[in-house]
Design a protein around this motif. Structure first.
Motif, PDB file in Angstrom:
ATOM      1  N   ALA A 218      -4.347   6.503   0.034  1.00 45.27           N
ATOM      2  CA  ALA A 218      -3.716   7.770   0.402  1.00 45.27           C
ATOM      3  C   ALA A 218      -2.517   7.501   1.306  1.00 45.27           C
ATOM      4  N   VAL A 219      -1.516   8.380   1.201  1.00 42.81           N
ATOM      5  CA  VAL A 219      -0.276   8.167   1.948  1.00 42.81           C
ATOM      6  C   VAL A 219      -0.514   8.269   3.448  1.00 42.81           C
ATOM      7  N   TRP A 220      -1.159   9.331   3.877  1.00 40.48           N
ATOM      8  CA  TRP A 220      -1.289   9.567   5.315  1.00 40.48           C
ATOM      9  C   TRP A 220      -2.142   8.494   6.005  1.00 40.48           C
TER      10      TRP A 220
ATOM     11  N   THR B   8      -2.497   5.459   5.074  1.00 43.77           N
ATOM     12  CA  THR B   8      -1.692   4.237   5.050  1.00 43.77           C
ATOM     13  C   THR B   8      -0.667   4.241   6.181  1.00 43.77           C
ATOM     14  N   LEU B   9       0.016   5.361   6.361  1.00 45.95           N
ATOM     15  CA  LEU B   9       1.005   5.461   7.442  1.00 45.95           C
ATOM     16  C   LEU B   9       0.325   5.423   8.806  1.00 45.95           C
TER      17      LEU B   9
ATOM     18  N   ASP C 100       0.827  -1.207   0.000  1.00 45.88           N
ATOM     19  CA  ASP C 100       0.000   0.000   0.000  1.00 45.88           C
ATOM     20  C   ASP C 100       0.863   1.260   0.000  1.00 45.88           C
ATOM     21  N   LEU C 101       1.953   1.232   0.751  1.00 47.70           N
ATOM     22  CA  LEU C 101       2.834   2.388   0.785  1.00 47.70           C
ATOM     23  C   LEU C 101       3.483   2.622  -0.572  1.00 47.70           C
TER      24      LEU C 101
ATOM     25  N   TRP D 292       1.749   2.400  10.898  1.00 52.00           N
ATOM     26  CA  TRP D 292       3.012   2.986  11.363  1.00 52.00           C
ATOM     27  C   TRP D 292       3.787   2.030  12.268  1.00 52.00           C
TER      28      TRP D 292
ATOM     29  N   ALA E  15       0.891   4.072  -2.918  1.00 53.68           N
ATOM     30  CA  ALA E  15       0.627   5.480  -2.643  1.00 53.68           C
ATOM     31  C   ALA E  15       1.727   6.384  -3.173  1.00 53.68           C
ATOM     32  N   VAL E  16       2.956   5.888  -3.202  1.00 53.71           N
ATOM     33  CA  VAL E  16       4.087   6.710  -3.646  1.00 53.71           C
ATOM     34  C   VAL E  16       4.226   6.684  -5.161  1.00 53.71           C
TER      35      VAL E  16
END
Length: 761
Positions: free
Chosen positions: A470-472, A474-475, A340-341, A479, A344-345
């Motif tokens: 979305a990046v945020w 996902t993090l 997923d990360l 995390w 997103a990138v």
């Protein structure tokens, strides 16, 4: 097969339940021969003797055929019965090795380790009881039992030094640790890999070999105290020692054939033949005659080579822990988080799914350290997705194979081969990981750029918005998956041993998993331990065989003779020796695990490179790099074959496609040999200039290979770009400047139709 009412069963000699070879046999009549029979049974009676004779002869021919005994076995799914047996060996083995890595730490570090061991079951207990969706009472009960066990173990560990108890048995002799590891790993391997490729089940013969290996292993464990203080020529190697040694060596050769195949098996058999028959050879390559007792003693007890030598000790002490770490990370949802990360990138760029495969495979591959395992893990997601979005199966499989292979070159873990490099080169693991950062990133830069140019040429677009997380968020959701990696890198930088680093990261992962949706419960720990030990079977056989190779080379003195031969062929030329080292590594690495290929060339080829004056870091990294690349080198490209099975494409077609996609990567080892600044050695300005020029050269070379920028390139333009890239790669400043000038002039002339994008998506 029942042919009539009188024929009611199969032959008991060669029936489908035969423990060695499932062969159907002519039916046998139930009634006595004196009774009346049907025509079918009379026909079977007449052919019974000849059929038995035919089957016996067929079995003997199979048994005596040497090619048959070089064929690889088959990984068999673990059923419930074998799962219980394997768990009884795998779980104690995992906890024992982890405890060995953590035992002996004192002060603040020891208190932190003890606190972490106590924190995991407590955190898991609260996590299971306070689950907002549904309290998990079963997992809570497991966590409660685990808490009691951990607290009791912690108290015993704390009181043991005060009371003088011999527990825990920390700081074991490396030979003892290797013997304990093999005593558990060999039976597991025999219970997970069948005796031949066509056999889809574990037979009685496999159970017998597992039992023999376990009994012999227990006997060797009982002798480790005597073997650890062994003095050659003084201590007596008894007949029982000889018998057990020969049994264990035979088990090693059989396990090697099953799990690794003909490549390494032929190398081992050839060296054994040379060891016992080399005294008949006259001249430089001859040696004295060796007795069977002397050979067995060196193979079992010697610390300079042999079955329990450095390769197996490395696998037992910390390679197993890193593999277990990767399996636990995957079980806690780490694989999906990294995917997923990456999506997103890189998902919105041209060729988005292919670039996601490159990034996610790199992130996961650096933890798994196995190209084939990485392809199976991430490729099962990325390859079908690429095919659904219009990518060809050939392209999708090649991208995944190349991306997964590079994970063994990317810090912080880098796979088991680097752990062996620590022992062979005597260079600290943290220094190797630091030096490999730039070349690991350059590998993925070359793959990423070729995927970019190929996607542009084929008109492949990125992923749609509904497919990209979305990046945020996902993090925010995952995390905690980064915490074990942060601890791993911190411990490496702090200078702790690789075993302690792996065990510390494992403990952190267990604790941090309680913060996510998939906490690692004791039941899941058992499952992961079984999975990790089953996955270790090829590695165990490979490192054991590597120890035998090293032992044979040391006893016979063949390593020095081969070094002399290479010197003679290349006439002492550095470039010629490097090219020969590359060829030998790629040939020996075909079909072998990376660690086995490196162990061989580290013994055979590394001394030659060192005698030529090449520093140990560059020489061994050169060999590690090409050992990894052998996984995608035809004709036996393991990573490509696994990817082709997922993509349902021709294995050889995928291998050649992957080779073309990784051509730039084959240049990188020669670059860091001639430019040590790529290994982050030297001044800041020198390192910065070298990295910049290398990145530009990789950009130009990948574009020349793919032949497409904003438009299709003409042959002359591709040749000019190729020359410019090679000039930029040069370690000499003047030649590099000429390459940059060629590229700049070419850009200036073609300014109306820019050849290169000003930016790469």
């Amino acid at each position: 097969m029942i042919c009539c009412a009188d024929c009611t069963r199969l032959s008991p000699i060669f029936s489908r339940k035969c423990w060695l070879r499932p062969v159907r046999f002519p039916c046998i009549p139930r009634r006595p021969l004196i009774t009346a029979k049907s025509d079918c049974c009379r026909k079977n009676d007449r052919g019974q003797i000849s059929a038995i004779f035919h089957q016996v002869v067929h079995f003997l021919l199979i048994s005596l055929n040497p090619l048959r005994w070089l064929q690889t076995g088959r990984r068999v799914a673990v059923d419930s019965d074998r799962f219980r047996v394997i768990a009884l060996l795998a779980v104690p083995l995992a906890f024992f090795i982890a405890s060995q890595a953590l035992t002996g730490t004192g002060g603040l570090i020891g208190a932190t380790v003890t606190g972490g061991c106590l924190l995991y079951p407590i955190a898991l207990l609260f996590r299971c009881l306070l689950d907002p969706n549904r309290p998990n009472l079963v997992s809570a009960g497991q966590a409660g039992i685990a808490s009691i066990i951990v607290v009791a173990a912690g108290l015993i560990t704390w009181l043991a030094p005060i009371a003088g108890w011999p527990w825990p048995p920390g700081n074991l002799h490396p030979l003892a640790l290797a013997v304990i590891f093999v005593a558990a790993a060999y039976p597991i391997s025999f219970l997970t890999i069948s005796w031949r490729q066509r056999a889809d089940r574990i037979t009685l013969f496999d159970w017998l070999l597992a039992l023999i290996s376990l009994v012999a292993g227990i006997w060797l464990i009982a002798q480790t105290g005597r073997y650890a203080e062994w003095i050659g020529g003084i201590d007596e190697f008894t007949t029982l020692d000889l018998a057990v040694a020969l049994v264990y060596l035979s088990l090693t050769l059989e396990l090697l054939r099953r799990s690794v195949g003909a490549g390494l098996s032929l190398v081992v058999y050839s060296l054994l033949g040379y060891l016992f028959l080399g005294h008949h050879i006259a001249g430089t390559f001859g040696h004295r005659q060796f007795a069977l007792t002397e050979f067995a003693e060196e193979m079992i007890i010697s610390m300079n080579g042999g079955l329990f030598g450095v390769p197996l000790q490395v696998a037992a002490s910390y390679a197993f822990l890193f593999i277990l770490f990767g399996k636990l990370l995957e079980a806690s949802g780490g694989g999906q988080f990294f995917f997923d990360l990456a999506a997103a990138v890189a998902g919105r760029r041209e060729g988005g799914v292919a670039k996601v495969a490159v990034v996610s495979s790199g992130l996961f591959g650096t933890l798994s350290g196995s190209p084939a395992a990485d392809v199976m893990t991430t490729g099962s997601i990325t390859i079908p997705m690429m095919k659904r979005l219009g990518y060809g199966g050939l392209f999708a499989a090649a991208v995944e194979a190349v991306a997964s292979t590079g994970g063994s070159l990317l810090p912080p873990v880098m796979g088991a081969a680097v752990f062996l490099m620590v022992e062979f080169s005597a260079i600290p693991y943290a220094e190797i990981a630091y030096s490999a950062v730039a070349i690991g990133l350059f590998y993925y830069l070359s793959v990423y750029l070729q995927v970019h140019w190929r996607s542009r040429r084929l008109g492949l677009v990125g992923m749609t918005d509904d497919q990209i997380p979305a990046v945020w968020p996902t993090l925010t959701a995952g995390w905690y998956q980064l915490v074990p990696l942060a601890v791993l890198v911190t411990l490496l930088i702090a200078g702790f041993s690789p075993a302690f680093v792996a065990a510390g990261a494992l403990l952190t992962l267990l604790i941090s998993s309680t913060l996510g949706k998939s906490p690692i419960t004791p039941a899941r720990i058992v499952t992961v331990c079984v999975d990790a030990c089953c996955a270790m079977a090829p590695l165990v056989a490979a490192v054991a065989a590597a120890g035998l190779v090293i032992g044979c080379l040391n006893i016979s003195g063949l390593a020095g003779k081969l070094a002399t031969l290479v010197f003679t062929i290349t006439d002492g030329s550095m470039l010629g020796s490097l090219l020969m080292a590359m060829a030998i590594t790629l040939i020996l690495g075909m079909g072998m695990p990376v660690v086995a290929a490196y162990a061989l060339v580290a013994t055979l080829v590394a001394p030659v490179l060192l005698e030529l004056g090449l520093p140990a870091l560059q020489a061994h990294l050169f060999l590690v790099y090409f050992s990894v690349l052998s996984a995608i080198t035809p004709p036996v490209a393991i990573a490509c074959f696994v990817a082709s099975s997922i993509a349902e494409e021709s294995p050889m077609a995928v291998a050649w496609q992957a080779l073309r996609m990784a051509l730039v990567a084959f240049v990188i080892p020669f670059l860091f040999v001639y430019q040590p600044a790529l290994l982050l050695q030297g001044g800041v300005i020198e390192v910065a200039l070298t990295i910049t020029s290398t990145a530009l050269g990789i950009w130009l070379l990948s574009l020349a290979i793919e032949g497409y920028g904003r438009r299709q390139l003409r042959p002359g333009e591709r040749v000019l770009l190729l020359l410019a890239a090679l000039a930029v790669f040069s370690p000499y400043l003047l030649i590099s400047t000429v390459g940059i000038v060629i590229w700049a002039v070419f850009q200036l002339v073609r300014r109306r139709q820019p050849l290169l994008d000003s930016t790469t998506s």
